[in-house]
Motif scaffolding. Structure first.
Motif, PDB file in Angstrom:
ATOM      1  N   ASP A  16       0.776  -1.168   0.037  1.00 51.94           N
ATOM      2  CA  ASP A  16       0.003  -0.018   0.099  1.00 51.94           C
ATOM      3  C   ASP A  16       0.864   0.983  -0.016  1.00 51.94           C
ATOM      4  N   TYR A  17       1.848   1.302   0.822  1.00 56.72           N
ATOM      5  CA  TYR A  17       2.971   2.417   0.917  1.00 56.72           C
ATOM      6  C   TYR A  17       3.448   2.621  -0.740  1.00 56.72           C
ATOM      7  N   CYS A  18       3.720   1.644  -1.066  1.00 51.79           N
ATOM      8  CA  CYS A  18       4.356   1.740  -2.578  1.00 51.79           C
ATOM      9  C   CYS A  18       3.406   2.330  -3.436  1.00 51.79           C
ATOM     10  N   HIS A  19       2.085   1.777  -3.493  1.00 51.62           N
ATOM     11  CA  HIS A  19       1.206   2.417  -4.492  1.00 51.62           C
ATOM     12  C   HIS A  19       0.846   3.907  -3.972  1.00 51.62           C
ATOM     13  N   THR A  20       0.714   4.164  -2.767  1.00 51.60           N
ATOM     14  CA  THR A  20       0.644   5.571  -2.380  1.00 51.60           C
ATOM     15  C   THR A  20       1.878   6.485  -2.904  1.00 51.60           C
ATOM     16  N   GLN A  21       3.098   5.970  -2.610  1.00 55.19           N
ATOM     17  CA  GLN A  21       4.232   6.851  -3.203  1.00 55.19           C
ATOM     18  C   GLN A  21       3.908   6.773  -4.617  1.00 55.19           C
ATOM     19  N   ALA A  22       3.650   5.974  -5.572  1.00 47.21           N
ATOM     20  CA  ALA A  22       3.455   5.816  -7.023  1.00 47.21           C
ATOM     21  C   ALA A  22       2.152   7.199  -7.136  1.00 47.21           C
ATOM     22  N   GLY A  23       1.310   6.970  -6.341  1.00 48.17           N
ATOM     23  CA  GLY A  23       0.191   8.003  -6.679  1.00 48.17           C
ATOM     24  C   GLY A  23       0.559   9.461  -6.542  1.00 48.17           C
ATOM     25  N   LEU A  24       1.183   9.693  -5.360  1.00 49.57           N
ATOM     26  CA  LEU A  24       1.844  11.049  -5.111  1.00 49.57           C
ATOM     27  C   LEU A  24       2.648  11.446  -6.124  1.00 49.57           C
ATOM     28  N   LEU A  25       3.724  10.661  -6.787  1.00 46.25           N
ATOM     29  CA  LEU A  25       4.593  11.032  -7.681  1.00 46.25           C
ATOM     30  C   LEU A  25       3.841  11.432  -8.977  1.00 46.25           C
ATOM     31  N   SER A  26       2.621  10.336  -9.270  1.00 45.71           N
ATOM     32  CA  SER A  26       1.888  10.864 -10.455  1.00 45.71           C
ATOM     33  C   SER A  26       0.983  12.188 -10.174  1.00 45.71           C
ATOM     34  N   GLY A  27       0.630  12.482  -9.361  1.00 42.32           N
ATOM     35  CA  GLY A  27       0.039  13.565  -9.000  1.00 42.32           C
ATOM     36  C   GLY A  27       0.991  14.846  -9.157  1.00 42.32           C
ATOM     37  N   ARG A  28       2.101  14.523  -8.734  1.00 38.32           N
ATOM     38  CA  ARG A  28       3.157  15.746  -9.017  1.00 38.32           C
ATOM     39  C   ARG A  28       3.528  15.823 -10.335  1.00 38.32           C
ATOM     40  N   VAL A  29       3.782  14.703 -11.091  1.00 32.63           N
ATOM     41  CA  VAL A  29       3.758  14.978 -12.826  1.00 32.63           C
ATOM     42  C   VAL A  29       2.425  15.622 -13.207  1.00 32.63           C
ATOM     43  N   GLU A  30       1.378  15.383 -12.834  1.00 29.19           N
ATOM     44  CA  GLU A  30       0.244  16.236 -13.420  1.00 29.19           C
ATOM     45  C   GLU A  30       0.268  17.908 -13.107  1.00 29.19           C
ATOM     46  N   THR A  31       0.805  17.905 -11.691  1.00 28.34           N
ATOM     47  CA  THR A  31       1.054  19.338 -11.392  1.00 28.34           C
ATOM     48  C   THR A  31       2.205  19.928 -12.483  1.00 28.34           C
ATOM     49  N   MET A  32       3.305  19.360 -12.496  1.00 29.47           N
ATOM     50  CA  MET A  32       4.320  19.895 -13.474  1.00 29.47           C
ATOM     51  C   MET A  32       3.998  19.858 -14.697  1.00 29.47           C
ATOM     52  N   ARG A  33       2.986  19.138 -15.247  1.00 24.05           N
ATOM     53  CA  ARG A  33       2.487  19.431 -16.721  1.00 24.05           C
ATOM     54  C   ARG A  33       1.704  20.175 -16.954  1.00 24.05           C
ATOM     55  N   SER A  34       1.042  20.488 -16.192  1.00 25.97           N
ATOM     56  CA  SER A  34       0.159  21.882 -15.830  1.00 25.97           C
ATOM     57  C   SER A  34       1.038  23.093 -16.071  1.00 25.97           C
ATOM     58  N   GLU A  35       2.275  23.026 -15.175  1.00 26.92           N
ATOM     59  CA  GLU A  35       3.010  24.209 -15.182  1.00 26.92           C
ATOM     60  C   GLU A  35       3.812  24.318 -16.506  1.00 26.92           C
ATOM     61  N   ALA A  36       4.198  23.062 -17.187  1.00 31.56           N
ATOM     62  CA  ALA A  36       4.757  22.933 -18.619  1.00 31.56           C
ATOM     63  C   ALA A  36       3.694  23.625 -19.557  1.00 31.56           C
ATOM     64  N   ASP A  37       2.510  23.303 -19.360  1.00 33.02           N
ATOM     65  CA  ASP A  37       1.458  23.747 -20.467  1.00 33.02           C
ATOM     66  C   ASP A  37       1.562  25.445 -20.258  1.00 33.02           C
ATOM     67  N   ASP A  38       1.561  25.890 -18.909  1.00 30.73           N
ATOM     68  CA  ASP A  38       1.539  27.286 -18.858  1.00 30.73           C
ATOM     69  C   ASP A  38       2.497  27.898 -19.330  1.00 30.73           C
ATOM     70  N   LEU A  39       3.741  27.288 -19.394  1.00 31.60           N
ATOM     71  CA  LEU A  39       4.920  27.810 -19.721  1.00 31.60           C
ATOM     72  C   LEU A  39       5.104  27.775 -21.221  1.00 31.60           C
ATOM     73  N   PHE A 106      10.090  11.653 -12.437  1.00 32.55           N
ATOM     74  CA  PHE A 106       9.099  11.288 -11.735  1.00 32.55           C
ATOM     75  C   PHE A 106       8.171  10.208 -11.932  1.00 32.55           C
ATOM     76  N   GLN A 107       7.968  10.205 -13.552  1.00 31.85           N
ATOM     77  CA  GLN A 107       7.063   9.104 -13.879  1.00 31.85           C
ATOM     78  C   GLN A 107       7.802   7.737 -13.743  1.00 31.85           C
ATOM     79  N   THR A 108       9.044   7.660 -14.108  1.00 32.37           N
ATOM     80  CA  THR A 108      10.021   6.304 -14.078  1.00 32.37           C
ATOM     81  C   THR A 108      10.010   5.983 -12.407  1.00 32.37           C
ATOM     82  N   LEU A 109      10.118   6.875 -11.657  1.00 33.48           N
ATOM     83  CA  LEU A 109      10.083   6.460 -10.255  1.00 33.48           C
ATOM     84  C   LEU A 109       8.631   5.917  -9.929  1.00 33.48           C
ATOM     85  N   ALA A 110       7.543   6.678 -10.320  1.00 29.17           N
ATOM     86  CA  ALA A 110       6.321   6.138  -9.875  1.00 29.17           C
ATOM     87  C   ALA A 110       5.943   4.638 -10.736  1.00 29.17           C
TER      88      ALA A 110
END
Length: 167
Positions: A16-39, A106-110
């Motif tokens: 469960d911890y591993c799945h949580t970490q993967a989910g957090l990393l994926s969420g961070r990727v989505e945030t970065m993707r939004s920032e990249a789109d703005d850029l 981040f995607q690779t680590l997730a």
């Protein structure tokens, strides 16, 4: 597995911890993707402004009958402003490239956390073994560097061993 096994080291909890970490990393990727789109949108706007300045300058200089003078009309290209905007675009492009590289990491680590979760669930019955694999995994991938606001198991184990050695 014996009845005196520490329930805090259940393999399912570590999965469960591993799945949580993967989910957090994926969420961070989505945030970065939004920032990249703005850029990217900013880069597009800046490029449109640069093209506009070049087009305005090109139409202002074609077909003029009189030579230009220093006190002439205000349709001269402001080279300093143009170069500054061009420099800003290049800087944003470098920032975008760095952000894309970081997103890939981040995607690779997730994905690796997800793979580890599957491996632990399918192959490991002992909580100690699962924890050992998890700690090795996080150490090998420098996982704490990816989590600014959350402590990884590796960090918790390091703090725990520091506390134990300080007694």
């Amino acid at each position: 597995m014996s009845d005196d096994t520490d329930p805090g080291l259940a393999v399912d909890d570590l999965v469960d911890y591993c799945h949580t970490q993967a989910g957090l990393l994926s969420g961070r990727v989505e945030t970065m993707r939004s920032e990249a789109d703005d850029l990217l949108a900013e880069i597009d706007e800046d490029m449109a402004e640069l093209r506009g300045q070049l087009e305005d300058h090109g139409t202002a200089t074609t077909g003029t009958d009189a030579p230009s003078t220093p006190d002439g009309p205000g349709d001269e290209l402001d080279l300093d402003a143009f170069e500054e905007l061009e420099s800003d675009v290049k800087e944003k492009q470098l920032l975008l490239e760095a952000k894309q590289t970081r997103m890939e990491a981040f995607q690779t680590l997730a994905g690796a956390y997800t793979d580890l979760a599957e491996e632990l669930a399918e192959e490991v019955d002992d909580g100690e073994d699962a924890l050992s694999r998890l700690l090795e995994f996080e150490a090998d991938r420098d996982a704490p560097a990816y989590f600014d606001e959350r402590e990884t198991m590796l960090e918790a184990a390091a703090h725990s061993s520091d506390d134990d050695s300080g007694d």
